[in-house]
Design an enzyme around this catalytic site. Structure first.
Site, PDB file in Angstrom:
ATOM      1  N   HIS A 201       0.681  -1.726  -0.008  1.00 37.08           N
ATOM      2  CA  HIS A 201      -0.178  -0.246   0.030  1.00 37.08           C
ATOM      3  C   HIS A 201       1.072   1.763   0.482  1.00 37.08           C
ATOM      4  O   HIS A 201       1.813   1.081   0.102  1.00 37.08           O
ATOM      5  CB  HIS A 201      -1.075   0.312   1.039  1.00 37.08           C
ATOM      6  CG  HIS A 201      -0.334   0.520   2.865  1.00 37.08           C
ATOM      7  ND1 HIS A 201       0.567  -0.721   2.869  1.00 37.08           N
ATOM      8  CD2 HIS A 201       0.323   1.043   3.005  1.00 37.08           C
ATOM      9  CE1 HIS A 201       0.857  -0.287   4.122  1.00 37.08           C
ATOM     10  NE2 HIS A 201       1.223   1.077   4.325  1.00 37.08           N
TER      11      HIS A 201
ATOM     12  N   HIS B 119       5.745   6.907  -1.171  1.00 38.87           N
ATOM     13  CA  HIS B 119       6.326   5.614  -1.934  1.00 38.87           C
ATOM     14  C   HIS B 119       5.528   4.591  -1.540  1.00 38.87           C
ATOM     15  O   HIS B 119       4.653   4.688  -0.801  1.00 38.87           O
ATOM     16  CB  HIS B 119       8.057   5.454  -1.265  1.00 38.87           C
ATOM     17  CG  HIS B 119       8.209   5.060   0.021  1.00 38.87           C
ATOM     18  ND1 HIS B 119       8.148   6.241   1.197  1.00 38.87           N
ATOM     19  CD2 HIS B 119       8.100   3.997   1.106  1.00 38.87           C
ATOM     20  CE1 HIS B 119       7.826   6.379   2.045  1.00 38.87           C
ATOM     21  NE2 HIS B 119       7.699   4.689   2.135  1.00 38.87           N
TER      22      HIS B 119
END
Length: 180
Positions: A37, A121
């Protein structure tokens, strides 16, 4: 208390592309398919009675849907002794705007947020004491395109420590507005 954070979920094709990066690297704790995620904002341990307040202040968000591209690899720390290995996303501007809005909306609820600048990220692997080099992965996959992410909503996730790392459960889903 619930350990909570906001995140973007990754579509199946992107998760599968990211899972193919796995390689034997000393000390790497690779994220599982269910753990991939993009964290938008970590809230920490939140009293259960505060969760409805979080939902309430975010229900009327007027942020538009957007698309991301997951591309390239990087690491925090030096490639020979990384703290974690991650996949990048582009463009970053809508993510930074979304995170800033979340912080602004939640500010009056008493949360203390990280002071470091937000670097969007997707964590692929974490490293503890024994750290192997990710230099070859950065060279081989540093410019790879892992796929598109249509961002139509974001989620409030609960993190629970399990035997194989953290398990995540969706507490609430927050839709974004369709672009005209």
């Amino acid at each position: 208390m619930q350990r909570l954070f906001f995140a973007l979920e990754m579509p199946e094709p992107v998760r599968q592309a990211l899972l193919r990066i796995r390689a034997p690297v000393a000390g790497a704790r690779w994220q599982s398919d269910a753990q991939l995620h993009l964290t938008l904002l970590f809230l920490g341990n939140v009293p259960s009675e505060t969760v409805p307040d979080i939902s309430l202040v975010l229900r009327d968000l007027s942020l538009r849907q957007f698309d991301l591209q997951v591309c390239g690899l990087g690491c925090f720390g030096q490639p020979d002794t990384p703290r974690n290995l991650w996949a990048g996303v582009s463009p970053e501007a809508p993510l930074i705007a979304l995170q800033a809005t979340l912080k602004e909306r939640l500010d009056h609820l008493g949360f203390s947020f990280e002071k470091r600048p937000f670097r969007p990220h997707i964590t692929l692997a974490r490293f503890k004491k024994q750290r192997g080099s990710v230099q070859s992965l950065l060279i081989e996959h540093g410019q790879d395109d892992f796929g598109a992410v249509p961002v139509r909503d974001f989620v409030l996730l609960q993190s629970t420590q399990g035997s194989r790392g953290s398990d995540y459960t969706v507490v609430e889903r927050f839709p974004l507005i369709k672009s005209p």
